[in-house]
Write a protein that holds these residues in place. Structure first.
Motif, short mmCIF file in Angstrom:
data_model
loop_
_atom_site.label_atom_id
_atom_site.label_comp_id
_atom_site.label_asym_id
_atom_site.label_seq_id
_atom_site.Cartn_x
_atom_site.Cartn_y
_atom_site.Cartn_z
N GLY A 83 0.81 -1.20 0.00
CA GLY A 83 0.00 0.00 0.00
C GLY A 83 0.84 1.26 0.00
O GLY A 83 2.04 1.22 -0.31
N ILE A 84 0.19 2.36 0.35
CA ILE A 84 0.86 3.65 0.34
C ILE A 84 0.59 4.37 1.66
O ILE A 84 -0.52 4.30 2.20
CB ILE A 84 0.41 4.48 -0.88
CG1 ILE A 84 1.27 5.71 -1.07
CG2 ILE A 84 -1.07 4.82 -0.81
CD1 ILE A 84 1.13 6.33 -2.46
N THR A 85 1.62 5.05 2.17
CA THR A 85 1.57 5.66 3.49
C THR A 85 2.12 7.08 3.40
O THR A 85 3.10 7.32 2.69
CB THR A 85 2.41 4.85 4.50
OG1 THR A 85 1.93 3.50 4.52
CG2 THR A 85 2.33 5.43 5.90
N PHE A 86 1.50 8.01 4.15
CA PHE A 86 2.00 9.39 4.16
C PHE A 86 1.59 10.07 5.46
O PHE A 86 0.72 9.58 6.20
CB PHE A 86 1.50 10.18 2.94
CG PHE A 86 0.05 9.98 2.59
CD1 PHE A 86 -0.91 10.86 3.04
CD2 PHE A 86 -0.35 8.91 1.80
CE1 PHE A 86 -2.25 10.70 2.70
CE2 PHE A 86 -1.69 8.73 1.45
CZ PHE A 86 -2.64 9.63 1.90
N VAL A 87 2.23 11.19 5.74
CA VAL A 87 2.02 11.91 6.99
C VAL A 87 0.96 12.99 6.82
O VAL A 87 1.07 13.84 5.92
CB VAL A 87 3.33 12.55 7.49
CG1 VAL A 87 3.07 13.42 8.72
CG2 VAL A 87 4.36 11.47 7.83
N LEU A 88 -0.04 12.95 7.68
CA LEU A 88 -1.02 14.02 7.76
C LEU A 88 -0.60 14.93 8.90
O LEU A 88 -0.67 14.55 10.07
CB LEU A 88 -2.42 13.46 8.03
CG LEU A 88 -2.95 12.40 7.05
CD1 LEU A 88 -4.37 12.00 7.45
CD2 LEU A 88 -2.91 12.91 5.61
N ASP A 113 0.38 15.40 14.19
CA ASP A 113 0.74 14.64 12.99
C ASP A 113 0.44 13.15 13.19
O ASP A 113 0.76 12.58 14.23
CB ASP A 113 2.23 14.80 12.69
CG ASP A 113 2.62 16.24 12.41
OD1 ASP A 113 1.72 17.11 12.35
OD2 ASP A 113 3.83 16.49 12.25
N VAL A 114 -0.15 12.54 12.16
CA VAL A 114 -0.44 11.10 12.17
C VAL A 114 -0.05 10.51 10.82
O VAL A 114 0.06 11.23 9.82
CB VAL A 114 -1.92 10.80 12.47
CG1 VAL A 114 -2.30 11.24 13.87
CG2 VAL A 114 -2.83 11.46 11.43
N LEU A 115 0.14 9.20 10.79
CA LEU A 115 0.36 8.49 9.53
C LEU A 115 -0.99 8.01 8.99
O LEU A 115 -1.82 7.49 9.74
CB LEU A 115 1.27 7.28 9.74
CG LEU A 115 2.77 7.53 9.88
CD1 LEU A 115 3.48 6.23 10.22
CD2 LEU A 115 3.34 8.11 8.60
N PHE A 116 -1.17 8.16 7.69
CA PHE A 116 -2.35 7.61 7.01
C PHE A 116 -1.85 6.54 6.06
O PHE A 116 -0.94 6.79 5.25
CB PHE A 116 -3.08 8.71 6.24
CG PHE A 116 -4.34 8.24 5.57
CD1 PHE A 116 -5.56 8.37 6.21
CD2 PHE A 116 -4.32 7.69 4.29
CE1 PHE A 116 -6.75 7.95 5.60
CE2 PHE A 116 -5.49 7.27 3.66
CZ PHE A 116 -6.71 7.40 4.33
N THR A 117 -2.42 5.35 6.13
CA THR A 117 -1.99 4.27 5.26
C THR A 117 -3.21 3.59 4.64
O THR A 117 -4.24 3.41 5.31
CB THR A 117 -1.11 3.25 6.02
OG1 THR A 117 -0.60 2.28 5.12
CG2 THR A 117 -1.87 2.57 7.15
#
Length: 259
Positions: free
Chosen positions: A168-173, A244-248
């Protein structure tokens, strides 16, 4: 809570026929297995405007090129302390005329060196970065990659960073409100239904819409409540977060999600 301006995300644009519709991106290839379909990597490569291999990442691209289904995927630069690139790979890229830069700084990782090359201060134009690598294998290495996502994404002025794994794909919100295009498909490949919102850095309070189990002013932290294995219900998902949180989100290939 005080909000930043809403940030919009189109993570599936990597596979689009028109990726520049939202912003150009560069690739950073890490020394991790590349197990997606070669045709998907070819699409990602074709859409990228710059490709940088972080040391042993050059081995991984060479392996893919030499595989039975391989494509001629190139890199513009190999950078790192060069303790992981194997001699055969080094020769392979040297013969293709690729710059190989030795950076002996032991206080920065090869990942950092590659990102700094793309996000150098003199490069004023924002550039998204897609880091290709997983978080499987050794736990400390996986946590280090997530740590780097937090460390690099101090703001969005230089660009956004995405971690593209085999799943999958992960990024920082960053703290504020985010709108994410969570349902999108290009030629049989797109985003899946499984979502996680992970407060790894510090506790946060989140509010979501567009998920099967939405929450409102919900405190989340490691060791407490965490939104994992949630499901996408709408085309757009919104997340409002105080920290800040990670969204995956996982991938959907030819209509098949992981269960």
């Amino acid at each position: 809570m005080a909000l930043l301006e809403e940030t919009t995300w189109h993570p599936a644009d990597l596979f689009s026929d028109n990726p520049g519709a939202h912003k150009e991106y560069a690739l950073v290839v890490l020394n991790q297995p590349m197990e997606l379909l070669p045709s998907l990597y070819a699409k990602i490569w074709g859409n990228a405007v710059r490709k940088v291999a972080a040391d042993g990442g050059a081995n991984r691209v060479q392996d893919l090129n030499l595989s039975s289904e391989g494509h001629d995927l190139g890199v513009d630069l190999i950078i790192g302390d060069l303790d992981s690139i194997i001699p055969a790979s080094r020769q392979y890229w040297h013969e293709k005329g690729v710059d190989i830069v030795h950076d002996s700084d032991q206080y920065s990782t090869d990942f950092t060196k590659a990102v700094n090359n793309i996000w150098a201060p003199e490069k004023s134009k924002p550039m998204n970065i897609v880091a290709i690598g997983g978080i499987g294998g050794r736990v400390d290495q996986g946590v280090s990659i997530l740590h780097h996502l937090y460390m690099f994404q101090k703001n969005y002025e230089s660009g956004k960073m995405f971690l593209l794994s085999n799943e999958g794909i992960t990024f920082v919100l960053r703290s504020g409100k985010h709108k994410i295009k969570a349902r999108e498909n290009f030629m049989g490949f797109g985003l899946g239904k499984h979502v996680g919102i992970l407060p790894l850095k510090e506790p946060s309070v989140i509010t979501t819409t567009g998920l099967e189990w939405d929450v409102t002013d919900w405190k989340t932290e490691v060791g407490g409540q965490m939104s994992t294995s949630n499901h996408v219900q709408e085309d757009w998902v919104t997340v409002e977060t105080t920290k800040d949180v990670l969204f995956t989100i996982d991938f959907n290939i030819d209509g098949h999600n992981n269960s």
